[in-house]
Scaffold this motif. Structure first.
Motif, mmCIF file in Angstrom:
data_model
loop_
_atom_site.group_PDB
_atom_site.id
_atom_site.type_symbol
_atom_site.label_atom_id
_atom_site.label_comp_id
_atom_site.label_asym_id
_atom_site.label_seq_id
_atom_site.Cartn_x
_atom_site.Cartn_y
_atom_site.Cartn_z
ATOM 1 N N UNK A 1 -13.178 10.009 -7.037
ATOM 2 C CA UNK A 1 -13.840 10.745 -5.956
ATOM 3 C C UNK A 1 -12.821 11.248 -4.946
ATOM 4 N N UNK A 2 -11.777 10.457 -4.693
ATOM 5 C CA UNK A 2 -10.707 10.922 -3.813
ATOM 6 C C UNK A 2 -10.028 12.154 -4.392
ATOM 7 N N UNK A 3 -9.959 12.238 -5.715
ATOM 8 C CA UNK A 3 -9.303 13.370 -6.374
ATOM 9 C C UNK A 3 -10.230 14.572 -6.509
ATOM 10 N N UNK A 4 -11.467 14.342 -6.932
ATOM 11 C CA UNK A 4 -12.373 15.447 -7.252
ATOM 12 C C UNK A 4 -13.157 15.952 -6.045
ATOM 13 N N UNK A 5 -13.551 15.032 -5.145
ATOM 14 C CA UNK A 5 -14.347 15.359 -3.949
ATOM 15 C C UNK A 5 -15.726 15.918 -4.310
ATOM 16 N N UNK A 6 -16.167 15.706 -5.536
ATOM 17 C CA UNK A 6 -17.492 16.142 -5.993
ATOM 18 C C UNK A 6 -18.064 15.060 -6.905
ATOM 19 N N UNK A 7 -19.267 14.540 -6.586
ATOM 20 C CA UNK A 7 -19.858 13.474 -7.395
ATOM 21 C C UNK A 7 -20.139 13.946 -8.818
ATOM 22 N N UNK A 8 -20.575 15.202 -8.959
ATOM 23 C CA UNK A 8 -20.862 15.714 -10.306
ATOM 24 C C UNK A 8 -19.588 15.810 -11.136
ATOM 25 N N UNK A 9 -18.501 16.207 -10.499
ATOM 26 C CA UNK A 9 -17.219 16.290 -11.215
ATOM 27 C C UNK A 9 -16.728 14.904 -11.611
ATOM 28 N N UNK A 10 -16.933 13.919 -10.739
ATOM 29 C CA UNK A 10 -16.546 12.542 -11.054
ATOM 30 C C UNK A 10 -17.331 12.041 -12.256
ATOM 31 N N UNK A 11 -18.652 12.291 -12.242
ATOM 32 C CA UNK A 11 -19.496 11.852 -13.357
ATOM 33 C C UNK A 11 -19.056 12.494 -14.668
ATOM 34 N N UNK A 12 -18.755 13.773 -14.619
ATOM 35 C CA UNK A 12 -18.335 14.484 -15.817
ATOM 36 C C UNK A 12 -16.985 13.965 -16.317
ATOM 37 N N UNK A 13 -16.044 13.737 -15.416
ATOM 38 C CA UNK A 13 -14.707 13.281 -15.784
ATOM 39 C C UNK A 13 -14.726 11.877 -16.364
ATOM 40 N N UNK A 14 -15.600 11.013 -15.824
ATOM 41 C CA UNK A 14 -15.620 9.617 -16.240
ATOM 42 C C UNK A 14 -16.656 9.308 -17.314
ATOM 43 N N UNK A 15 -17.463 10.321 -17.683
ATOM 44 C CA UNK A 15 -18.487 10.083 -18.690
ATOM 45 C C UNK A 15 -19.623 9.221 -18.184
ATOM 46 N N UNK A 16 -19.927 9.330 -16.889
ATOM 47 C CA UNK A 16 -21.017 8.573 -16.274
ATOM 48 C C UNK A 16 -22.132 9.512 -15.865
ATOM 49 N N UNK A 17 -23.288 8.958 -15.574
ATOM 50 C CA UNK A 17 -24.358 9.765 -15.007
ATOM 51 C C UNK A 17 -24.123 9.896 -13.511
ATOM 52 N N UNK A 18 -24.697 10.929 -12.915
ATOM 53 C CA UNK A 18 -24.527 11.096 -11.477
ATOM 54 C C UNK A 18 -25.148 9.942 -10.695
ATOM 55 N N UNK A 19 -26.334 9.425 -11.090
ATOM 56 C CA UNK A 19 -26.873 8.246 -10.390
ATOM 57 C C UNK A 19 -25.926 7.045 -10.457
ATOM 58 N N UNK A 20 -25.224 6.898 -11.593
ATOM 59 C CA UNK A 20 -24.282 5.779 -11.707
ATOM 60 C C UNK A 20 -23.130 5.936 -10.722
ATOM 61 N N UNK A 21 -22.651 7.156 -10.559
ATOM 62 C CA UNK A 21 -21.601 7.419 -9.579
ATOM 63 C C UNK A 21 -22.101 7.157 -8.166
ATOM 64 N N UNK A 22 -23.312 7.636 -7.867
ATOM 65 C CA UNK A 22 -23.899 7.427 -6.539
ATOM 66 C C UNK A 22 -24.079 5.941 -6.255
ATOM 67 N N UNK A 23 -24.499 5.182 -7.265
ATOM 68 C CA UNK A 23 -24.683 3.738 -7.104
ATOM 69 C C UNK A 23 -23.340 3.049 -6.837
ATOM 70 N N UNK A 24 -22.277 3.474 -7.544
ATOM 71 C CA UNK A 24 -20.957 2.891 -7.332
ATOM 72 C C UNK A 24 -20.462 3.172 -5.909
#
Length: 310
Positions: free
Chosen positions: A15-38
């Protein structure tokens, strides 16, 4: 401590690198809710929002910026426990490499190194920072960079925290425009002292081996202009009466780009070493070992070019 796991740490760094939750989810192979929960777990853990929603994305708070190098060190240490379990494959590796160097290496070595890395491993991103000497070592110690390149003005073997490798030996030359009268004959220390000098330094006036040699003769450089970068310096000296002291390879490799020539300085024992320095924790890192092989290749190629030019 039980509330922390590697996933939320990796989500934080991404998230520090991408600054976008959707981009983080896509990069890490996670769902957006999983990123939001983290991110929610992180906020609860540190009692800070960590990332503020803005129109352009997520903006890290001051605490997030403070935490980043510490979290990066933790993840790096965890990664080291897994190194060697899988064979390193440059063509499929996807990571960031952070390199600290002075302007001479940033303009001389880094461009060719990046070109070779882009061919061999297009998913490795290179981030270069204008760090040299003790600043580079401090950044290595803090886990902010992976590699430091350049001249270090104290014995590297005096600190067991670092692993140093000599890349090549260097010496200073005097460079200026091609028709500058100072190059009509062999240089003397008196001529060097009397010339109008330009200095390349991001931190203002400083001293080097040339100044030391002049000082022994009761002389000093007549520095009239200081600029922070090499290309600015070369653009100035090719059109003025100013001269600049440069490492010989830098002068040789830029003679074709700028209307400059260079001549050896009348200094005995003026050689100095250019080193690649890593933190000892990365000594067996296969990515870093591969990076050093590429760096050696670049240095060898540039040595051949400099020899032909001279």
């Amino acid at each position: 401590m039980r509330l922390i796991d590697t996933t939320i740490l990796l989500v934080f760094l991404e998230t520090m690198r991408q600054r976008q939750a959707t981009a983080v989810a896509r990069e890490m192979g996670l769902t957006q809710p999983a990123v939001s929960h983290a991110l929610k777990r992180l906020r609860n853990l540190y009692g800070d929002p960590l990332f503020l929603r803005r129109a352009h994305g997520l903006e890290p708070t001051a605490l997030a910026h403070e935490l980043e190098p510490k979290v990066r060190r933790i993840v790096r240490l965890l990664t080291e426990t897994l190194e060697g379990l899988e064979e390193f494959d440059p063509s499929s590796a996807a990571t960031d490499l952070r390199i600290g160097a002075f302007d001479f290496e940033l303009t001389g070595v880094i461009p060719e190194l990046v070109a070779q890395l882009r061919t061999a491993s297009p998913n490795i991103n290179v981030h270069a920072f204008p760090l040299q000497n003790r600043d580079a070592l401090e950044a290595l110690d803090q886990g902010q960079i992976d590699l430091g390149i350049g001249y270090f003005d104290f014995p590297l073997n005096s600190d067991a925290s670092f692993v140093s490798e000599s890349l090549h030996s260097e010496h200073y030359v005097l460079a200026g425009r091609r028709d500058h009268p100072i190059f009509a004959q062999s240089l003397t220390l008196g001529q060097v002292a009397e010339a109008h000098h330009l200095l390349v330094s991001p931190y203002g006036a400083n001293r080097n081996l040339v100044d030391h040699a002049l000082h022994l003769q009761g002389l000093k450089r007549n520095i009239q202009t200081v600029v922070p970068s090499l290309f600015a310096a070369l653009s100035i000296v090719e059109n003025t009466d100013l001269v600049v002291t440069l490492p010989s390879r830098i002068a040789a490799n830029n003679a074709g780009r700028f209307n400059i020539t260079h001549s050896p300085l009348p200094i005995q024992g003026g050689a100095f070493g250019i080193h690649a320095v890593r933190h000892r924790r990365d000594a067996t890192n296969p990515l870093h070992i591969w990076l050093l092989e590429k760096l050696r290749s670049v240095v060898r190629d540039q040595a051949a070019v400099a020899t032909e030019t001279n």
